[in-house]
Write an enzyme that holds these catalytic residues in place. Structure first.
Site, PDB file in Angstrom:
ATOM      1  CE1 TYR A  53      60.717  17.019   0.960  1.00 61.29           C
ATOM      2  CE2 TYR A  53      62.869  18.061   1.206  1.00 61.29           C
ATOM      3  CZ  TYR A  53      62.051  17.122   0.587  1.00 61.29           C
ATOM      4  OH  TYR A  53      62.566  16.312  -0.397  1.00 61.29           O
ATOM      5  CG  ASP A  74      65.676  17.651   8.962  1.00 59.09           C
ATOM      6  OD1 ASP A  74      66.880  17.870   8.702  1.00 59.09           O
ATOM      7  OD2 ASP A  74      64.839  17.333   8.102  1.00 59.09           O
ATOM      8  CE  LYS A  99      68.789  21.612   1.323  1.00 57.36           C
ATOM      9  NZ  LYS A  99      67.639  21.127   2.068  1.00 57.36           N
TER      10      LYS A  99
HETATM   11  C1  LIG Z   1      66.929  19.707   1.954  1.00 58.13           C
HETATM   12  C2  LIG Z   1      66.359  19.093   3.190  1.00 58.13           C
HETATM   13  C3  LIG Z   1      66.254  17.687   3.365  1.00 58.13           C
HETATM   14  C4  LIG Z   1      66.600  16.733   2.255  1.00 58.13           C
HETATM   15  O1  LIG Z   1      67.937  16.780   1.904  1.00 58.13           O
HETATM   16  P1  LIG Z   1      68.377  16.208   0.464  1.00 58.13           P
HETATM   17  O2  LIG Z   1      69.872  16.347   0.470  1.00 58.13           O
HETATM   18  O3  LIG Z   1      67.681  17.045  -0.554  1.00 58.13           O
HETATM   19  O4  LIG Z   1      67.938  14.797   0.423  1.00 58.13           O
HETATM   20  C5  LIG Z   1      65.800  17.211   4.571  1.00 58.13           C
HETATM   21  N1  LIG Z   1      65.468  18.043   5.569  1.00 58.13           N
HETATM   22  C6  LIG Z   1      65.546  19.379   5.445  1.00 58.13           C
HETATM   23  C7  LIG Z   1      65.190  20.256   6.604  1.00 58.13           C
HETATM   24  C8  LIG Z   1      65.981  19.948   4.240  1.00 58.13           C
HETATM   25  O5  LIG Z   1      66.032  21.271   4.119  1.00 58.13           O
END
Ligand SMILES: *Cc1c(COP(=O)(O)O)cnc(C)c1O
Length: 431
Positions: free
Chosen positions: A144, A239, A267
């Site tokens: 994701y 990511d 995060k």
């Molecule tokens: C949480 C997450 C996102 C999205 O971040 P948001 O702050 O919710 O937009 C993208 N990539 C990864 C790997 C994530 O865990």
């Protein structure tokens, strides 16, 4: 345990927001009952509007690596707040957080702050395309990357796996630029590059996939991605929105010792306030506006209050032995539960890395791909989730989500939570 207030508040919320929430997973759709409305958090504990107390392993889905209401984070926010909340001009706090990160992350030269993980990925993909002059992006099924159009794509049928959109509102013509491959599968990557290599801007992966279960990759696969990307002038995009500052200060890149080309963070980086970032070498970041021709901007980017929270939290993560201690306490917690499940022949195991853990069910080998998760096991998740809540342990309301141990979870807290877990397993599996 009464949940009357939460239930009423959820009814009110449904009049205001689609499905009663401002982010879908909060709606408790895959588990029983209404979502709990949380009014307070302190350390590893949270309290709902009905005054029920829980040991929290959701930790706001990852950002709160120091736990709730950490005093260093709160104090720094309060200090900065005295001077206003936003200027739309540079502040010394941006320099401070940027320097803290870059000085302690050997994989990047420059960073750009944005306001969410999604925004970071969206910008990073634009940068990869702008830098390479190529349009296609490879992603993996089970990773994701936020709700960016080009990433809301699932594997299409057929041999050439151009994606098909997994959300309404994403034109097929957009998803045609995304190629979706299975995780941990070198052959699939080789075949894809043989056919489309010259058109591929980047291969994006969660190096520690943690949004669709915890699909730990073999290190050899990640190293293979590094070398095949280099050989074909494709950018390797890690990511690290979850794994960054979580498994090591410099994330999975540091944990595995692999140099990516572009990295995204989110995060933990904001200490519980909205911050995201993308980062890369000077050469690549030189293409970002105003230096280069890849446009990206943000009214609240580098917001001083959010920077303050990030600074306080990130500084704490730099303490000697911080990550070893996180991993040790997590291993104690998962080990206690796993030993208990094993000695009773219960079909249950917590898989973990660093301070991330995931609930798995039934007999299985290492789960490294999305299609290795048996959807039928989610029935057990639902039962366990509900019993854990009844007994004062809060985990995210989906069996595809991971749990997090924070600095605030002491050995006593973990002992207590583990014994609740074991009692719940008895209730579910004891013959
Ligand atoms: C949480 C997450 C996102 C999205 O971040 P948001 O702050 O919710 O937009 C993208 N990539 C990864 C790997 C994530 O865990």
């Amino acid at each position: 345990m009464s949940r009357n207030k939460s239930e009423q508040l959820f009814e009110n919320a449904k009049e205001l927001f689609p499905g009663g929430v401002n982010s879908p997973v909060r709606a408790f759709k895959s588990v029983d009952g209404a979502p709990l409305f949380i009014k307070k958090g302190d350390g590893c504990r949270i309290w709902d509007e009905d005054d029920n107390e829980f040991i929290d392993f959701c930790c706001s889905w990852g950002p709160l690596i120091l736990g709730h209401n950490n005093s260093a984070v709160r104090t720094k926010i309060e200090e900065v707040l005295q001077n206003g909340t936003s200027f739309g001009a540079p502040t010394v706090l941006e320099n401070e957080l940027g320097k803290l990160i870059i000085d302690n992350n050997p994989f990047i030269d420059k960073i750009r702050f944005v306001s969410s993980g999604t925004e970071a990925v969206m910008s990073g993909i634009r940068l990869a395309r702008g830098y390479t002059g190529r349009d296609k992006v490879v992603k993996f099924e089970g990773c994701y990357h936020g709700h960016v159009d080009s990433m809301l794509v699932k594997a299409g049928s057929g041999l050439v796996t151009f994606g098909t959109s997994s959300s309404a509102g994403v034109p097929e013509s957009f998803s045609q630029e995304t190629i979706v491959l299975p995780l941990n599968d070198e052959e699939a990557v080789k075949n894809c590059i043989a056919e489309h290599g010259k058109d591929i801007a980047c291969i994006i992966i969660e190096p520690i996939p943690a949004n669709n279960g915890l699909l730990l990759q073999e290190k050899s696969f990640l190293k293979f991605l590094r070398s095949i990307c280099t050989a074909h002038d494709i950018l390797l995009f890690f990511d690290e929105v979850i794994s960054g500052f979580r498994v090591a200060f410099a994330g999975a890149a540091e944990y595995y010792g692999i140099q990516p080309d572009i990295m995204t963070y989110g995060k933990i980086i904001g200490g519980g306030l909205p911050v995201g970032a993308y980062a890369a070498s000077n050469k690549i970041m030189g293409h970002v506006s105003p230096l280069g021709d890849v446009y990206q901007a943000g009214t609240l980017s580098g917001n001083p209050v959010a920077m303050a929270a990030g600074i306080a939290q990130i500084k704490a993560c730099l303490a000697d032995g911080f990550y070893e201690d996180q991993e040790e306490r997590t291993k104690y917690f998962t080990g206690t539960i796993n030993d208990y499940a094993k000695s009773n022949d219960y079909p249950f195991e917590l898989v973990s890395i660093g301070s991330i853990f995931w609930l798995t069910f039934g007999e299985h080998d290492a789960i490294r791909k999305a299609d290795q998760i048996d959807p039928a096991t989610m029935v057990d998740f639902k039962t366990i989730h509900s019993l854990l809540l009844d007994n004062g342990v809060y985990i995210g309301p989906s069996g595809y989500e991971v749990g997090f141990v924070s600095k605030a979870h002491t050995m006593d807290d973990l002992k207590q939570a583990a014994s609740i877990f074991c009692a719940v397993l008895d209730q579910v599996y004891k013959p």
